[in-house]
Design a protein around this motif. Structure first.
Motif, PDB file in Angstrom:
ATOM      1  N   LEU A   1     105.088  19.575 -96.357  1.00 15.11           N
ATOM      2  CA  LEU A   1     104.395  19.255 -94.887  1.00 15.11           C
ATOM      3  C   LEU A   1     102.899  19.953 -95.452  1.00 15.11           C
ATOM      4  O   LEU A   1     102.247  19.217 -95.369  1.00 15.11           O
ATOM      5  CB  LEU A   1     104.680  20.022 -93.517  1.00 15.11           C
ATOM      6  CG  LEU A   1     103.889  19.847 -92.738  1.00 15.11           C
ATOM      7  CD1 LEU A   1     103.648  18.028 -91.921  1.00 15.11           C
ATOM      8  CD2 LEU A   1     104.416  20.166 -91.362  1.00 15.11           C
ATOM      9  N   VAL A   2     103.027  20.677 -95.958  1.00 12.28           N
ATOM     10  CA  VAL A   2     101.613  21.904 -96.619  1.00 12.28           C
ATOM     11  C   VAL A   2     101.236  20.961 -97.615  1.00 12.28           C
ATOM     12  O   VAL A   2      99.561  21.047 -97.424  1.00 12.28           O
ATOM     13  CB  VAL A   2     101.901  22.471 -96.405  1.00 12.28           C
ATOM     14  CG1 VAL A   2     100.327  23.483 -97.901  1.00 12.28           C
ATOM     15  CG2 VAL A   2     102.008  24.150 -95.856  1.00 12.28           C
ATOM     16  N   VAL A   3     102.154  20.497 -98.510  1.00 10.40           N
ATOM     17  CA  VAL A   3     101.467  19.764 -99.869  1.00 10.40           C
ATOM     18  C   VAL A   3     101.400  17.964 -99.346  1.00 10.40           C
ATOM     19  O   VAL A   3     100.023  17.978 -99.358  1.00 10.40           O
ATOM     20  CB  VAL A   3     102.046  19.571-100.933  1.00 10.40           C
ATOM     21  CG1 VAL A   3     102.513  18.140-101.807  1.00 10.40           C
ATOM     22  CG2 VAL A   3     102.462  21.177-102.283  1.00 10.40           C
ATOM     23  N   ALA A   4     101.932  17.609 -98.547  1.00 14.56           N
ATOM     24  CA  ALA A   4     101.683  16.194 -97.494  1.00 14.56           C
ATOM     25  C   ALA A   4     100.019  16.358 -96.649  1.00 14.56           C
ATOM     26  O   ALA A   4      99.607  15.177 -97.063  1.00 14.56           O
ATOM     27  CB  ALA A   4     101.986  15.944 -96.654  1.00 14.56           C
ATOM     28  N   LEU A   5      99.439  17.593 -96.202  1.00 19.05           N
ATOM     29  CA  LEU A   5      98.821  18.273 -95.021  1.00 19.05           C
ATOM     30  C   LEU A   5      97.199  17.949 -96.419  1.00 19.05           C
ATOM     31  O   LEU A   5      95.887  17.687 -96.212  1.00 19.05           O
ATOM     32  CB  LEU A   5      98.492  19.173 -95.026  1.00 19.05           C
ATOM     33  CG  LEU A   5      99.394  19.115 -93.458  1.00 19.05           C
ATOM     34  CD1 LEU A   5      99.602  20.298 -92.511  1.00 19.05           C
ATOM     35  CD2 LEU A   5      98.786  17.864 -92.096  1.00 19.05           C
ATOM     36  N   LEU A   6      97.569  19.028 -97.091  1.00 20.40           N
ATOM     37  CA  LEU A   6      96.836  18.761 -98.528  1.00 20.40           C
ATOM     38  C   LEU A   6      96.521  17.930 -99.368  1.00 20.40           C
ATOM     39  O   LEU A   6      95.227  17.331 -99.666  1.00 20.40           O
ATOM     40  CB  LEU A   6      96.374  20.312 -99.300  1.00 20.40           C
ATOM     41  CG  LEU A   6      97.048  21.286 -99.113  1.00 20.40           C
ATOM     42  CD1 LEU A   6      97.431  23.133 -99.999  1.00 20.40           C
ATOM     43  CD2 LEU A   6      95.492  22.299 -98.434  1.00 20.40           C
ATOM     44  N   SER A   7      97.337  17.222-100.001  1.00 20.84           N
ATOM     45  CA  SER A   7      96.695  16.187-100.168  1.00 20.84           C
ATOM     46  C   SER A   7      96.388  14.664 -99.483  1.00 20.84           C
ATOM     47  O   SER A   7      95.514  13.779 -99.884  1.00 20.84           O
ATOM     48  CB  SER A   7      97.952  15.486-100.706  1.00 20.84           C
ATOM     49  OG  SER A   7      99.201  15.209-100.191  1.00 20.84           O
ATOM     50  N   ASN A   8      96.587  14.766 -98.165  1.00 17.65           N
ATOM     51  CA  ASN A   8      95.914  13.767 -97.496  1.00 17.65           C
ATOM     52  C   ASN A   8      95.230  13.785 -96.702  1.00 17.65           C
ATOM     53  O   ASN A   8      94.078  12.731 -95.760  1.00 17.65           O
ATOM     54  CB  ASN A   8      97.265  12.926 -95.984  1.00 17.65           C
ATOM     55  CG  ASN A   8      97.818  12.602 -96.686  1.00 17.65           C
ATOM     56  OD1 ASN A   8      97.763  11.069 -97.235  1.00 17.65           O
ATOM     57  ND2 ASN A   8      99.224  12.510 -97.440  1.00 17.65           N
ATOM     58  N   LEU A   9      94.795  15.058 -96.412  1.00 18.74           N
ATOM     59  CA  LEU A   9      93.054  15.738 -96.011  1.00 18.74           C
ATOM     60  C   LEU A   9      91.781  16.934 -96.298  1.00 18.74           C
ATOM     61  O   LEU A   9      92.112  17.041 -97.785  1.00 18.74           O
ATOM     62  CB  LEU A   9      93.066  17.122 -94.668  1.00 18.74           C
ATOM     63  CG  LEU A   9      94.443  15.589 -93.441  1.00 18.74           C
ATOM     64  CD1 LEU A   9      94.697  16.488 -92.557  1.00 18.74           C
ATOM     65  CD2 LEU A   9      93.765  14.903 -92.733  1.00 18.74           C
ATOM     66  N   ARG A  10      90.991  16.374 -96.456  1.00 17.88           N
ATOM     67  CA  ARG A  10      89.589  16.695 -97.518  1.00 17.88           C
ATOM     68  C   ARG A  10      89.193  17.904 -97.214  1.00 17.88           C
ATOM     69  O   ARG A  10      88.024  18.103 -96.733  1.00 17.88           O
ATOM     70  CB  ARG A  10      88.953  15.548 -97.846  1.00 17.88           C
ATOM     71  CG  ARG A  10      89.673  14.736 -98.611  1.00 17.88           C
ATOM     72  CD  ARG A  10      89.569  15.502-100.291  1.00 17.88           C
ATOM     73  NE  ARG A  10      90.945  14.372-100.453  1.00 17.88           N
ATOM     74  CZ  ARG A  10      91.747  14.058-100.656  1.00 17.88           C
ATOM     75  NH1 ARG A  10      93.416  15.277-100.344  1.00 17.88           N
ATOM     76  NH2 ARG A  10      93.097  13.400-101.742  1.00 17.88           N
ATOM     77  N   SER A  11      88.948  17.622 -95.327  1.00 18.78           N
ATOM     78  CA  SER A  11      88.303  18.851 -94.321  1.00 18.78           C
ATOM     79  C   SER A  11      88.566  20.313 -94.197  1.00 18.78           C
ATOM     80  O   SER A  11      89.862  20.822 -94.938  1.00 18.78           O
ATOM     81  CB  SER A  11      88.223  17.937 -92.801  1.00 18.78           C
ATOM     82  OG  SER A  11      89.253  18.794 -92.507  1.00 18.78           O
ATOM     83  N   GLY A  12      87.653  20.715 -94.425  1.00 18.15           N
ATOM     84  CA  GLY A  12      87.827  21.963 -94.196  1.00 18.15           C
ATOM     85  C   GLY A  12      88.606  22.785 -93.705  1.00 18.15           C
ATOM     86  O   GLY A  12      89.336  24.020 -93.641  1.00 18.15           O
ATOM     87  N   ILE A  13      88.336  22.072 -92.118  1.00 17.40           N
ATOM     88  CA  ILE A  13      89.552  22.715 -91.040  1.00 17.40           C
ATOM     89  C   ILE A  13      91.094  22.636 -90.677  1.00 17.40           C
ATOM     90  O   ILE A  13      91.704  23.592 -90.701  1.00 17.40           O
ATOM     91  CB  ILE A  13      88.918  22.476 -89.969  1.00 17.40           C
ATOM     92  CG1 ILE A  13      89.530  23.343 -88.752  1.00 17.40           C
ATOM     93  CG2 ILE A  13      88.817  21.388 -89.163  1.00 17.40           C
ATOM     94  CD1 ILE A  13      88.953  24.432 -88.697  1.00 17.40           C
ATOM     95  N   ALA A  14      91.181  21.165 -91.888  1.00 14.12           N
ATOM     96  CA  ALA A  14      92.880  21.127 -91.771  1.00 14.12           C
ATOM     97  C   ALA A  14      92.657  21.398 -93.023  1.00 14.12           C
ATOM     98  O   ALA A  14      94.408  22.346 -92.712  1.00 14.12           O
ATOM     99  CB  ALA A  14      92.411  19.619 -91.841  1.00 14.12           C
ATOM    100  N   ASN A  15      92.360  21.672 -94.364  1.00 22.40           N
ATOM    101  CA  ASN A  15      93.202  22.072 -95.199  1.00 22.40           C
ATOM    102  C   ASN A  15      93.150  23.672 -94.520  1.00 22.40           C
ATOM    103  O   ASN A  15      94.694  24.512 -95.175  1.00 22.40           O
ATOM    104  CB  ASN A  15      91.907  22.234 -95.689  1.00 22.40           C
ATOM    105  CG  ASN A  15      91.986  20.754 -96.898  1.00 22.40           C
ATOM    106  OD1 ASN A  15      92.739  20.674 -96.198  1.00 22.40           O
ATOM    107  ND2 ASN A  15      91.190  21.018 -97.969  1.00 22.40           N
ATOM    108  N   SER A  16      91.786  24.658 -94.365  1.00 21.54           N
ATOM    109  CA  SER A  16      92.128  26.212 -93.405  1.00 21.54           C
ATOM    110  C   SER A  16      93.893  25.895 -92.966  1.00 21.54           C
ATOM    111  O   SER A  16      94.393  27.129 -93.277  1.00 21.54           O
ATOM    112  CB  SER A  16      91.549  26.434 -92.905  1.00 21.54           C
ATOM    113  OG  SER A  16      89.640  26.378 -93.516  1.00 21.54           O
TER     114      SER A  16
END
Length: 202
Positions: free
Chosen positions: A147-162
């Motif tokens: 899930l973390v990999v999916a989030l990081l690969s789909n989102l680019r904003s700082g807060i979502a990556n944080s």
């Protein structure tokens, strides 16, 4: 509050102890959500990112459910004094797959009346509970890493990556604390920290 009272009056009946733990975790999570909302802590995502995040919603909800099930398994392990059933790692009782009694270990119809302090189950039932929590830990870890990999690969904003990195960090600490419980023979400080880690992960 009632489950706290029943924990004592029903002599640490495992069903009540486990539900009491889940209730405490739910309260902590809801208070955290309330704090964020009262402080107007919103995520600001551009529309394309918001759409990508919405597509991941079923995967996020599944991860949430997996974490709750794993917390419940941890509570059941504790309330039945099954943590010490497997004092070694990666084996349990010196075996990769020891003799277990899952039927007795997950018997939710244990009667009210006896004093459950110290537990009532035999060793094979406790091993089944402990091994279920270990298997649950593997499933939870693999799923949340994905899930973390999916989030990081789909989102680019700082807060979502944080937030993705926060989940990753708490997950890794929680796994380390779980292993530390076994390796260091269940010291109280590590056991309490493992409980807190479960609440943070939720």
């Amino acid at each position: 509050g009632l489950f706290g009272m029943w924990t004592v009056t029903l002599k640490v009946w495992p069903q009540v102890v486990t539900v009491h733990l889940l209730g405490g975790f739910a309260m902590a999570a809801l208070f955290w959500l309330l704090t964020l909302r009262l402080n107007n802590q919103y995520w600001y995502l551009i529309q394309p990112e918001w759409q990508r995040l919405k597509r991941l919603t079923p995967w996020i909800i599944t991860g949430f459910i997996i974490v709750i099930v794993q917390i419940a398994l941890g509570g059941w392990t504790t309330s039945n004094y099954a943590a010490m059933a497997c004092p070694d790692f990666p084996t349990c009782q010196g075996q990769l797959w020891p003799a277990m009694d899952a039927v007795q270990g997950f018997n939710l119809t244990q009667g009210i009346g006896p004093n459950y302090l110290g537990g009532q189950m035999d060793n094979e039932a406790r091993i089944a509970i402990h091994m279920a929590h270990r298997i649950g830990a593997i499933i939870t870890t693999v799923y949340l890493l994905g899930l973390v990999v999916a989030l990081l690969s789909n989102l680019r904003s700082g807060i979502a990556n944080s937030m993705a990195y926060m989940v990753l960090g708490v997950l890794l600490v929680q796994v380390a604390l779980g292993l530390g419980n076994i390796i260091f023979n269940f010291p109280l400080s590590v056991a309490v920290a493992h409980n807190a880690g479960g609440a943070l992960l939720l």
